[in-house]
Write an enzyme that holds these catalytic residues in place. Structure first.
Site, PDB file in Angstrom:
ATOM      1  N   HIS A   5      -9.582   0.589   5.137  1.00  0.00           N
ATOM      2  CA  HIS A   5      -8.268   0.843   5.744  1.00  0.00           C
ATOM      3  C   HIS A   5      -8.461   1.796   6.932  1.00  0.00           C
ATOM      4  O   HIS A   5      -9.288   2.713   6.883  1.00  0.00           O
ATOM      5  CB  HIS A   5      -7.324   1.459   4.707  1.00  0.00           C
ATOM      6  CG  HIS A   5      -5.902   1.514   5.184  1.00  0.00           C
ATOM      7  ND1 HIS A   5      -5.470   2.492   6.052  1.00  0.00           N
ATOM      8  CD2 HIS A   5      -4.843   0.702   4.962  1.00  0.00           C
ATOM      9  CE1 HIS A   5      -4.192   2.283   6.323  1.00  0.00           C
ATOM     10  NE2 HIS A   5      -3.781   1.200   5.679  1.00  0.00           N
ATOM     11  N   GLY A  55       2.761  -1.237   4.265  1.00  0.00           N
ATOM     12  CA  GLY A  55       2.764   0.173   3.913  1.00  0.00           C
ATOM     13  C   GLY A  55       4.174   0.670   3.667  1.00  0.00           C
ATOM     14  O   GLY A  55       4.759   0.468   2.599  1.00  0.00           O
ATOM     15  N   GLY A  56       4.778   1.291   4.683  1.00  0.00           N
ATOM     16  CA  GLY A  56       6.088   1.943   4.552  1.00  0.00           C
ATOM     17  C   GLY A  56       7.148   1.088   3.861  1.00  0.00           C
ATOM     18  O   GLY A  56       7.856   1.572   2.963  1.00  0.00           O
ATOM     19  N   GLY A  68       2.295   2.064  10.633  1.00  0.00           N
ATOM     20  CA  GLY A  68       3.181   3.211  10.466  1.00  0.00           C
ATOM     21  C   GLY A  68       3.886   3.642  11.734  1.00  0.00           C
ATOM     22  O   GLY A  68       4.483   4.710  11.784  1.00  0.00           O
ATOM     23  N   SER A 122       3.438  -2.343  10.287  1.00  0.00           N
ATOM     24  CA  SER A 122       4.893  -2.318  10.433  1.00  0.00           C
ATOM     25  C   SER A 122       5.562  -3.643  10.076  1.00  0.00           C
ATOM     26  O   SER A 122       6.518  -4.064  10.732  1.00  0.00           O
ATOM     27  CB  SER A 122       5.279  -1.855  11.841  1.00  0.00           C
ATOM     28  OG  SER A 122       4.829  -0.526  12.057  1.00  0.00           O
ATOM     29  N   GLU A 162      -6.892   4.272   7.972  1.00  0.00           N
ATOM     30  CA  GLU A 162      -6.756   5.711   7.679  1.00  0.00           C
ATOM     31  C   GLU A 162      -8.043   6.252   7.069  1.00  0.00           C
ATOM     32  O   GLU A 162      -8.429   7.395   7.326  1.00  0.00           O
ATOM     33  CB  GLU A 162      -5.537   5.946   6.773  1.00  0.00           C
ATOM     34  CG  GLU A 162      -4.245   5.780   7.563  1.00  0.00           C
ATOM     35  CD  GLU A 162      -3.041   5.336   6.751  1.00  0.00           C
ATOM     36  OE1 GLU A 162      -3.045   5.469   5.522  1.00  0.00           O
ATOM     37  OE2 GLU A 162      -2.080   4.835   7.383  1.00  0.00           O
ATOM     38  N   ASN A 196       0.868  -1.181   0.000  1.00  0.00           N
ATOM     39  CA  ASN A 196       0.000   0.000   0.000  1.00  0.00           C
ATOM     40  C   ASN A 196       0.902   1.226   0.000  1.00  0.00           C
ATOM     41  O   ASN A 196       1.508   1.552   1.015  1.00  0.00           O
ATOM     42  CB  ASN A 196      -0.897  -0.030   1.250  1.00  0.00           C
ATOM     43  CG  ASN A 196      -1.705   1.247   1.392  1.00  0.00           C
ATOM     44  OD1 ASN A 196      -1.815   2.038   0.454  1.00  0.00           O
ATOM     45  ND2 ASN A 196      -2.278   1.441   2.577  1.00  0.00           N
ATOM     46  N   TRP A 197       0.968   1.878  -1.148  1.00  0.00           N
ATOM     47  CA  TRP A 197       1.905   3.002  -1.281  1.00  0.00           C
ATOM     48  C   TRP A 197       1.342   4.300  -0.721  1.00  0.00           C
ATOM     49  O   TRP A 197       2.011   5.334  -0.738  1.00  0.00           O
ATOM     50  CB  TRP A 197       2.314   3.175  -2.748  1.00  0.00           C
ATOM     51  CG  TRP A 197       3.102   1.998  -3.258  1.00  0.00           C
ATOM     52  CD1 TRP A 197       3.632   0.980  -2.503  1.00  0.00           C
ATOM     53  CD2 TRP A 197       3.429   1.690  -4.612  1.00  0.00           C
ATOM     54  NE1 TRP A 197       4.272   0.070  -3.310  1.00  0.00           N
ATOM     55  CE2 TRP A 197       4.165   0.480  -4.615  1.00  0.00           C
ATOM     56  CE3 TRP A 197       3.171   2.322  -5.832  1.00  0.00           C
ATOM     57  CZ2 TRP A 197       4.645  -0.110  -5.774  1.00  0.00           C
ATOM     58  CZ3 TRP A 197       3.649   1.731  -6.995  1.00  0.00           C
ATOM     59  CH2 TRP A 197       4.378   0.533  -6.964  1.00  0.00           C
ATOM     60  N   LYS A 198       0.089   4.257  -0.298  1.00  0.00           N
ATOM     61  CA  LYS A 198      -0.558   5.440   0.281  1.00  0.00           C
ATOM     62  C   LYS A 198      -0.349   6.657  -0.636  1.00  0.00           C
ATOM     63  O   LYS A 198      -0.273   6.492  -1.854  1.00  0.00           O
ATOM     64  CB  LYS A 198      -0.035   5.691   1.699  1.00  0.00           C
ATOM     65  CG  LYS A 198      -0.086   4.430   2.556  1.00  0.00           C
ATOM     66  CD  LYS A 198       0.072   4.720   4.016  1.00  0.00           C
ATOM     67  CE  LYS A 198       0.263   3.421   4.765  1.00  0.00           C
ATOM     68  NZ  LYS A 198       0.088   3.549   6.194  1.00  0.00           N
ATOM     69  N   GLU A 232      -5.258  -5.419  10.634  1.00  0.00           N
ATOM     70  CA  GLU A 232      -4.272  -4.358  10.799  1.00  0.00           C
ATOM     71  C   GLU A 232      -4.543  -3.616  12.105  1.00  0.00           C
ATOM     72  O   GLU A 232      -5.378  -2.684  12.133  1.00  0.00           O
ATOM     73  CB  GLU A 232      -4.368  -3.364   9.640  1.00  0.00           C
ATOM     74  CG  GLU A 232      -4.070  -3.966   8.278  1.00  0.00           C
ATOM     75  CD  GLU A 232      -3.554  -2.902   7.326  1.00  0.00           C
ATOM     76  OE1 GLU A 232      -2.405  -3.012   6.897  1.00  0.00           O
ATOM     77  OE2 GLU A 232      -4.287  -1.946   7.055  1.00  0.00           O
TER      78      GLU A 232
HETATM   79  C1  PEP Z   1      -0.788  -0.045   5.884  1.00  0.00           C
HETATM   80  O1  PEP Z   1      -0.760   1.062   5.389  1.00  0.00           O
HETATM   81  O2  PEP Z   1      -1.746  -0.787   5.640  1.00  0.00           O
HETATM   82  C2  PEP Z   1       0.305  -0.460   6.764  1.00  0.00           C
HETATM   83  C3  PEP Z   1       0.235  -1.623   7.330  1.00  0.00           C
HETATM   84  O3  PEP Z   1       1.347   0.425   6.918  1.00  0.00           O
HETATM   85  P1  PEP Z   1       2.788   0.112   7.622  1.00  0.00           P
HETATM   86  O4  PEP Z   1       3.279  -1.182   7.010  1.00  0.00           O
HETATM   87  O5  PEP Z   1       3.624   1.275   7.258  1.00  0.00           O
HETATM   88  O6  PEP Z   1       2.534  -0.039   9.076  1.00  0.00           O
END
Ligand code: PEP
Length: 250
Positions: free
Chosen positions: A95, A233-234, A173, A212, A97, A9-11, A167
């Site tokens: 998600h 994500g990151g 994040g 993470s 966010e 997920n590149w957000k 999640e």
């Molecule tokens: C996400 O955006 O779904 C996520 C899990 O981010 P991260 O891996 O950065 O925690």
């Protein structure tokens, strides 16, 4: 046997050039002998270009959100048909966010899930508790409520064409990952809830862990019995690290 899925997920990151570079570097690093399915979710405006780069590869394209409505006067929204049109096979719904920053309710998430499936997209239903909810011992209640909101509208059969992502909000994040045991407990709970309705679907539905995930912790998370890959994500913004996470999934 559930085929693992690793989704990036590149957000809201990158530029056209950075996204193209990320896709190409990732394609160069992925090895055909790795068994996990790989999927990437770039920002909407880069979907078309990314889809063209992924054509004739095994990497799937996903979107980060979808409009619950099919067509019409919904300024700023993107429909499921549009996502299909640019080559998406998957879409994230619910998600954290979107839930936290944009007020998406369980009911809206359920409508988005339906809208995705109506267009043949595989929704990745994201569920997870906040730190406050976990500390209050409410993890099961919250995750079950988020799942049941979708089941009430779609029925358990819909999970045959969907993915679930657990999640924990406190792990997204933050660099703070759920331990493999903490994640496994919730994954097992989710699978048991589905099994109470349909054992066959429960055995086949993929439940991803997100929060993470990094190259350094992916292998131990993915080794757990009910963790079928990751939503990343990151770490998915770094092609080398994301490829290592894909390798860790099998
Ligand atoms: C996400 O955006 O779904 C996520 C899990 O981010 P991260 O891996 O950065 O925690």
């Amino acid at each position: 046997m559930r085929k693992p899925l690793v989704a990036g997920n590149w957000k809201m990151h990158g530029s056209r050039a950075e996204n193209a570079n990320l896709v190409q570097t990732l394609l160069d690093l992925l090895k055909p002998e790795w068994s996990a399915e790989v999927m990437v979710c770039p920002p909407f405006v880069y979907l078309w270009e990314t889809g063209r780069m992924l054509k004739d590869t095994d990497v799937a394209l996903g979107a980060q959100s979808i409009c619950a409505e099919a067509v019409g006067a919904f300024t700023g929204e993107v429909s499921g048909a549009m996502l299909r049109d640019v080559g998406c096979g998957y879409v994230l719904v619910g998600h954290s966010e979107r839930r936290q920053l944009y007020g998406e309710t369980d009911a809206l998430v359920a409508r988005k899930f339906v809208a995705a499936q109506a267009q043949g997209l595989l929704p990745v239903l994201c569920v997870g508790e906040t730190l406050e909810e976990r500390e209050a011992g409410r993890t099961t209640e919250v995750v079950a409520r988020q799942l049941e909101a979708v089941l009430a509208v779609s029925g358990v059969g819909a999970l045959a064409k969907a993915v679930i992502a657990y999640e924990p909000v406190w792990a997204i994040g933050t660099g703070r990952t759920a331990s493999p045991e903490q994640a496994q407990d919730v994954h097992a709970m989710i699978r048991a809830k589905v099994a109470a309705l349909d054992a066959t679907i429960a055995a086949s539905v993929r439940i991803l862990y997100g929060g993470s995930v990094k190259a350094s912790n992916a292998r131990e998370l993915f080794a757990m019995a009910d963790i079928d890959g990751g939503l990343v994500g990151g770490a998915s913004l770094k092609a080398e690290e994301f490829a290592q996470i894909c390798a860790a999934a099998g």
